[in-house]
Design an enzyme around this catalytic site. Structure first.
Site, PDB file in Angstrom:
ATOM      1  N   GLU A 186       0.798  -1.089  -0.080  1.00 21.19           N
ATOM      2  CA  GLU A 186       0.015  -0.205  -0.029  1.00 21.19           C
ATOM      3  C   GLU A 186       0.980   1.310   0.056  1.00 21.19           C
ATOM      4  O   GLU A 186       0.519   2.339  -0.495  1.00 21.19           O
ATOM      5  CB  GLU A 186      -0.810  -0.248   1.417  1.00 21.19           C
ATOM      6  N   GLU A 205      -4.386  -9.090   3.711  1.00 19.15           N
ATOM      7  CA  GLU A 205      -5.091  -8.670   4.738  1.00 19.15           C
ATOM      8  C   GLU A 205      -6.200  -9.460   5.428  1.00 19.15           C
ATOM      9  O   GLU A 205      -6.842  -9.942   6.456  1.00 19.15           O
ATOM     10  CB  GLU A 205      -5.481  -7.333   4.812  1.00 19.15           C
TER      11      GLU A 205
HETATM   12  C1  LIG Z   1      -4.151   1.242  11.156  1.00 22.92           C
HETATM   13  C2  LIG Z   1      -3.649  -0.096  10.877  1.00 22.92           C
HETATM   14  C3  LIG Z   1      -3.922  -0.326   9.276  1.00 22.92           C
HETATM   15  C4  LIG Z   1      -3.138  -1.618   8.839  1.00 22.92           C
HETATM   16  C5  LIG Z   1      -3.437  -1.615   7.515  1.00 22.92           C
HETATM   17  C6  LIG Z   1      -2.854  -2.747   6.492  1.00 22.92           C
HETATM   18  O1  LIG Z   1      -3.300  -2.820   5.476  1.00 22.92           O
HETATM   19  C7  LIG Z   1      -2.816  -3.992   7.311  1.00 22.92           C
HETATM   20  C8  LIG Z   1      -1.625  -4.896   7.146  1.00 22.92           C
HETATM   21  O2  LIG Z   1      -0.610  -4.609   6.561  1.00 22.92           O
HETATM   22  S1  LIG Z   1      -1.731  -6.602   7.852  1.00 22.92           S
HETATM   23  C9  LIG Z   1      -0.190  -7.325   7.552  1.00 22.92           C
HETATM   24  C10 LIG Z   1      -0.194  -7.694   6.142  1.00 22.92           C
HETATM   25  N1  LIG Z   1       0.850  -8.495   5.792  1.00 22.92           N
HETATM   26  C11 LIG Z   1       0.836  -9.734   5.879  1.00 22.92           C
HETATM   27  O3  LIG Z   1      -0.191 -10.312   6.240  1.00 22.92           O
HETATM   28  C12 LIG Z   1       2.185 -10.649   5.721  1.00 22.92           C
HETATM   29  C13 LIG Z   1       2.404 -11.351   6.987  1.00 22.92           C
HETATM   30  N2  LIG Z   1       3.362 -11.978   6.826  1.00 22.92           N
HETATM   31  C14 LIG Z   1       3.904 -13.172   5.919  1.00 22.92           C
HETATM   32  O4  LIG Z   1       3.165 -13.560   5.147  1.00 22.92           O
HETATM   33  C15 LIG Z   1       5.500 -13.792   5.971  1.00 22.92           C
HETATM   34  O5  LIG Z   1       5.796 -13.596   7.348  1.00 22.92           O
HETATM   35  C16 LIG Z   1       6.249 -13.298   5.129  1.00 22.92           C
HETATM   36  C17 LIG Z   1       5.950 -13.901   3.453  1.00 22.92           C
HETATM   37  C18 LIG Z   1       6.393 -11.635   5.012  1.00 22.92           C
HETATM   38  C19 LIG Z   1       7.715 -13.661   5.415  1.00 22.92           C
HETATM   39  O6  LIG Z   1       7.699 -15.264   5.373  1.00 22.92           O
HETATM   40  P1  LIG Z   1       9.139 -15.833   6.006  1.00 22.92           P
HETATM   41  O7  LIG Z   1       8.492 -17.458   5.882  1.00 22.92           O
HETATM   42  O8  LIG Z   1      10.251 -15.482   5.436  1.00 22.92           O
HETATM   43  O9  LIG Z   1       9.285 -15.795   7.538  1.00 22.92           O
HETATM   44  P2  LIG Z   1       8.118 -15.772   8.705  1.00 22.92           P
HETATM   45  O10 LIG Z   1       6.850 -16.206   8.139  1.00 22.92           O
HETATM   46  O11 LIG Z   1       8.650 -16.899   9.608  1.00 22.92           O
HETATM   47  O12 LIG Z   1       8.175 -14.462   9.539  1.00 22.92           O
HETATM   48  C20 LIG Z   1       9.467 -14.267  10.221  1.00 22.92           C
HETATM   49  C21 LIG Z   1       9.111 -13.336  11.184  1.00 22.92           C
HETATM   50  O13 LIG Z   1       8.452 -12.155  10.983  1.00 22.92           O
HETATM   51  C22 LIG Z   1       7.131 -11.991  11.646  1.00 22.92           C
HETATM   52  N3  LIG Z   1       6.380 -11.293  10.767  1.00 22.92           N
HETATM   53  C23 LIG Z   1       6.158 -11.368   9.300  1.00 22.92           C
HETATM   54  N4  LIG Z   1       5.278 -10.430   8.822  1.00 22.92           N
HETATM   55  C24 LIG Z   1       4.849  -9.864  10.035  1.00 22.92           C
HETATM   56  C25 LIG Z   1       4.083  -8.559  10.187  1.00 22.92           C
HETATM   57  N5  LIG Z   1       3.567  -8.127   9.026  1.00 22.92           N
HETATM   58  N6  LIG Z   1       4.000  -7.995  11.408  1.00 22.92           N
HETATM   59  C26 LIG Z   1       4.718  -8.395  12.318  1.00 22.92           C
HETATM   60  N7  LIG Z   1       5.447  -9.814  12.497  1.00 22.92           N
HETATM   61  C27 LIG Z   1       5.904 -10.084  11.268  1.00 22.92           C
HETATM   62  C28 LIG Z   1       6.735 -13.560  12.036  1.00 22.92           C
HETATM   63  O14 LIG Z   1       5.841 -13.305  12.949  1.00 22.92           O
HETATM   64  C29 LIG Z   1       8.294 -13.869  12.213  1.00 22.92           C
HETATM   65  O15 LIG Z   1       8.518 -13.542  13.501  1.00 22.92           O
HETATM   66  P3  LIG Z   1       9.114 -14.668  14.526  1.00 22.92           P
HETATM   67  O16 LIG Z   1       9.377 -13.995  15.851  1.00 22.92           O
HETATM   68  O17 LIG Z   1       8.383 -16.072  14.443  1.00 22.92           O
HETATM   69  O18 LIG Z   1      10.436 -15.053  13.964  1.00 22.92           O
END
Ligand SMILES: CCCCC[C@H](O)CC(=O)SCCNC(=O)CCNC(=O)[C@H](O)C(C)(C)COP(=O)(O)OP(=O)(O)OC[C@H]1O[C@@H](n2cnc3c(N)ncnc32)[C@H](O)[C@@H]1OP(=O)(O)O
EC number: 4.2.1.17
Length: 721
Positions: free
Chosen positions: A116, A136
């Site tokens: 975004e 999302e």
């Molecule tokens: C006012 C608020 C409005 C918000 C608006 C917005 O539109 C909302 C959003 O953006 S919601 C988030 C949307 N994004 C996602 O859904 C992506 C989620 N993540 C993934 O799909 C994957 O993690 C990846 C593709 C980004 C990476 O995958 P990979 O296999 O390389 O690694 P892991 O999945 O094991 O993740 C590694 C660690 O990172 C943490 N993590 C990943 N994404 C997020 C995130 N968006 N927020 C916080 N943390 C995130 C994940 O939990 C892992 O953490 P560990 O502690 O387990 O290592």
């Protein structure tokens, strides 16, 4: 070492300010990042030496989106003010409406809020193979930084709704074809090209395009309405019990009718409603629960490194063995499939080939990749090839003696480092390895059928299995795209044990006079893809009959003994396997309830004679759900009490991925906590008074209910792990 979190800005001699997001590992948009971005954009917009701006993510990843931890905080506190104001102040005012051109330099991934932000820039330059998407909805919310408005304006309404509703990400290559990405350049050139692009816009050589103001890809109102009608039908089909899909379409429609800015405002309002929904709470829980499974105390935190697993032997080419072989081959692991005679071996080989063919015909695999995978495959009738395998997975029928003999033999022929795994779904691993001297390398690798498609791998650890072996199997699980969940050793392990009351409760209800097709329909409306009778048909009733006595031996105090399965088999109905069970299975059409099975049900009712006064009981749909799923929760409590899983959330993931328990309900324990341990305890107590010990509340449930504790609160009394 502390991770470096923050936003930096460097202004080059060319007058381009490079704003960098740093929040390892995925540059998620946590609160300090959002405030850092606001500050740097404000600064860049004010500084006279800045002509143009480039936004980039540190370490080759643009951004994984808004920090999902914040949603969890909001769920815990109910405090919406924890979510910063972003969509207007930062994304519209400071970024898109900035007078200075802004280019997103996209590497690795731009997901959710990450994409975004990129769409609010005036152009996007990307490296090959970057992952772009708005996932999302998988978290129970909608895009909240204007994604519902900008994506349709950049890629067209039909493609955007498809990507958002199905949470489908695309590659930067596809993004370029669609117009989401303006230039695709080698990774080393992303920043330099972005700088140049930004200056080109500033100096009028390239257009200054604001995504939200564009209308060229939206089409006419009637075209848009037709697309949204199709989207609504899709939403009804894929997400009948979830609110975010329909809400998202409404928000998109608002922007089509009243303009992008109006859509942005509605998006923010709807986002706030959805983030507090039970669906969002369940799905966000599942997101973190899944990632938690990769943290296994004394295995993943003791400095061990997984050993490479390049060649695996699978023993048994039946449904499970061939599925396991397929899954391994698809990840480029060499596989030797062993059978006892050439007829069975040919069947096994053909099943693997058929699995590959099925994937190719469904467009999930290219012919080329299928051919490459099959070139790594070999069928054998003896153990000669076993001398250099890194792992054996035994997948023969559930016969203790047979398995014991196999393990005794493979111990002799395999190298001492070779992992000896069993795909047993019920038998105690200590018993399987009883006749060997290799107990430290014996482990359970419990796949779910069809093994090449189902995402769960239950890794069963006996008290002797070494940490290295667990770690190795976890790495193999991840390599073959499964979610490995490490569990302790007991009959049925975590998943089958927790769910064994599922079909038993259904049998009890049917014997109490409740229509079995209604039971299936109530349970599928609750969100499980198959009701208990449909599931029985799919597994085959012979299996139910075979494992029944194994369960009865250890869990006999809480079993309902129904003659229905035996009667069913006697009447020639083994379920889907032979086209006839509770339902009729005909090629090319959906299973149909078979009214003629009711005579079998009647016979069973006569034999059990449990209908009060000989009359069918009357129950509501809610009572059906409770009578089927509360006994499952009760068994989950015993699994938690005995420490069969490391943490309650592991059982949530196992139930979602192994039993297809609806993820939007957060998994079996999370759902039970939402319903309330006290309520479940009281209902089970009442049911046990009426219908007997099958419903008797477990000690763990009783304690939690009495003390006002959640089932998931960690205070496991014993641990097998
Ligand atoms: C006012 C608020 C409005 C918000 C608006 C917005 O539109 C909302 C959003 O953006 S919601 C988030 C949307 N994004 C996602 O859904 C992506 C989620 N993540 C993934 O799909 C994957 O993690 C990846 C593709 C980004 C990476 O995958 P990979 O296999 O390389 O690694 P892991 O999945 O094991 O993740 C590694 C660690 O990172 C943490 N993590 C990943 N994404 C997020 C995130 N968006 N927020 C916080 N943390 C995130 C994940 O939990 C892992 O953490 P560990 O502690 O387990 O290592």
């Amino acid at each position: 070492m502390a991770k470096k979190i923050g936003v930096t800005m460097e202004v080059g001699n060319d007058g381009v300010a490079v704003i960098t997001i740093s929040n390892p590992p995925v540059n998620s948009l946590a609160s300090p990042i959002i405030s850092g971005l606001k500050e740097k954009f404000r600064d860049a917009n004010q500084r006279i030496d800045v002509k143009a701006i480039v936004l980039i993510g540190n370490n080759g990843r643009f951004s994984g989106g808004f920090d999902i931890n914040v949603f969890q905080q909001v769920h815990k506190t109910g405090d919406l003010s924890l979510m910063p104001e972003v969509s207007v102040e930062l994304v519209c005012n400071l970024m898109e409406d900035s007078r200075k051109p802004l280019v997103a330099a996209v590497e690795g991934l731009a997901l959710g809020g990450g994409l975004e932000l990129a769409m609010a820039c005036h152009a996007r330059v990307a490296a090959p193979k970057a992952q772009l998407g708005l996932p999302e909805l998988t978290l129970g919310v909608i895009p909240g930084f204007g994604g519902t408005q900008r994506l349709p304006r950049l890629v067209g309404l039909a493609k955007a709704t498809d990507m958002i509703l199905l949470s489908k990400s695309i590659s930067s290559e596809e993004g370029q074809k669609l117009g989401l990405i303006d230039a695709l350049v080698p990774p080393g050139d992303v920043l330099s090209t972005s700088r140049k692009w930004a200056l080109d816009i500033a100096e009028g050589r390239k257009p200054f395009l604001r995504s939200l103001h564009r209308t060229d890809k939206i089409g006419s109102l009637s075209e848009a309405r037709a697309i949204l009608k199709t989207s609504r039908q899709l939403a009804k089909k894929i997400a009948p019990n979830m609110p975010q899909h329909h809400a998202c379409i409404e928000v998109i429609e608002e922007g089509i009718i009243h303009g992008g800015y109006s859509g942005v405002l509605k998006e923010a309002e709807v986002f706030k409603q959805l983030v507090l929904s039970d669906t969002a709470k369940g799905l966000v829980h599942v997101f973190f629960a899944q990632r938690a499974t990769s943290k296994v105390p004394n295995v993943t935190d003791v400095g061990l490194k997984p050993r490479p697993i390049k060649k695996v032997a699978v023993i048994g080419g039946g449904l499970m063995g061939s599925g396991i072989a397929t899954a391994l081959l698809l990840s480029n692991i060499r596989v030797v499939l062993k059978e006892i005679n050439s007829e069975y071996l040919m069947k096994g080989i053909k099943s693997v080939e058929a699995n590959m063919k099925g994937l190719v015909s469904r467009g999930k695999l290219t012919q080329d990749k299928a051919g490459k995978a099959l070139s790594l495959f070999k069928g054998v009738l003896d153990y000669t090839e076993f001398k250099d395998v890194d792992m054996v997975i035994e997948a023969v029928i559930e016969n203790i003696q047979l398995k014991q003999n196999i393990f005794k033999e493979i111990e002799k022929v395999c190298s001492p480092h070779c992992i000896l795994a069993s795909n047993t779904s019920t038998i105690d691993l200590d018993v399987i390895g009883e006749k060997t001297n290799s107990k430290d390398r014996i482990v359970g690798a419990h796949f779910f059928s069809p093994a090449h498609l189902m995402p769960l791998l239950e890794i069963v650890r006996s008290k002797n299995t070494s940490a290295q072996v667990i770690l190795d199997l976890m790495a193999v699980g991840k390599a073959i795209k499964k979610v490995p969940v490490v569990v302790g050793n007991c009959i049925g392990f975590a998943v089958n044990r927790t769910f064994f009351p599922y079909s038993q409760a259904a049998h009890m209800l049917a014997n109490l006079g409740v229509d079995l097709f209604r039971i299936d329909s109530v349970i599928t409306s609750f969100g499980l893809p198959l009701g208990p009778f449909q599931l029985g048909d799919l597994a085959g009733h012979g299996i139910g009959l075979a494992v029944g006595p194994i369960y009865a031996k250890v869990y006999g105090d809480r079993m309902f003994r129904s003659p229905m399965t035996e009667l069913l088999l006697k009447s020639g109905r083994n379920g889907k396997i032979n086209g006839k069970g509770y339902y009729i299975y005909e090629k090319g059409s959906k299973p149909k309830p078979d009214p003629s099975v009711l005579s079998v049900v009647e016979e069973s009712r006569k034999l059990t004679n449990i209908m009060p006064g000989g009359k069918p009981i009357s129950v509501s749909d809610k009572e059906i759900v409770e009578m089927i799923l509360f006994p499952v929760v009760n068994e989950a409590c015993r699994v938690l009490d005995e420490g069969v899983v490391i943490r309650a959330s592991d059982l949530d993931i196992a139930s979602v991925l192994g039993m297809s328990f609806p993820s939007y309900r957060g998994g079996i324990v999370f759902w039970a906590d939402t319903v309330g341990p006290k309520y479940i305890y009281e209902r089970l107590k009442r049911l046990s008074e009426t219908y007997g010990s099958f419903f008797k509340p477990s000690r763990y449930l009783e304690e939690r209910a009495m003390n006002g504790m959640l089932l998931s609160e960690s205070k496991s009394s014993r641990s097998r792990l």
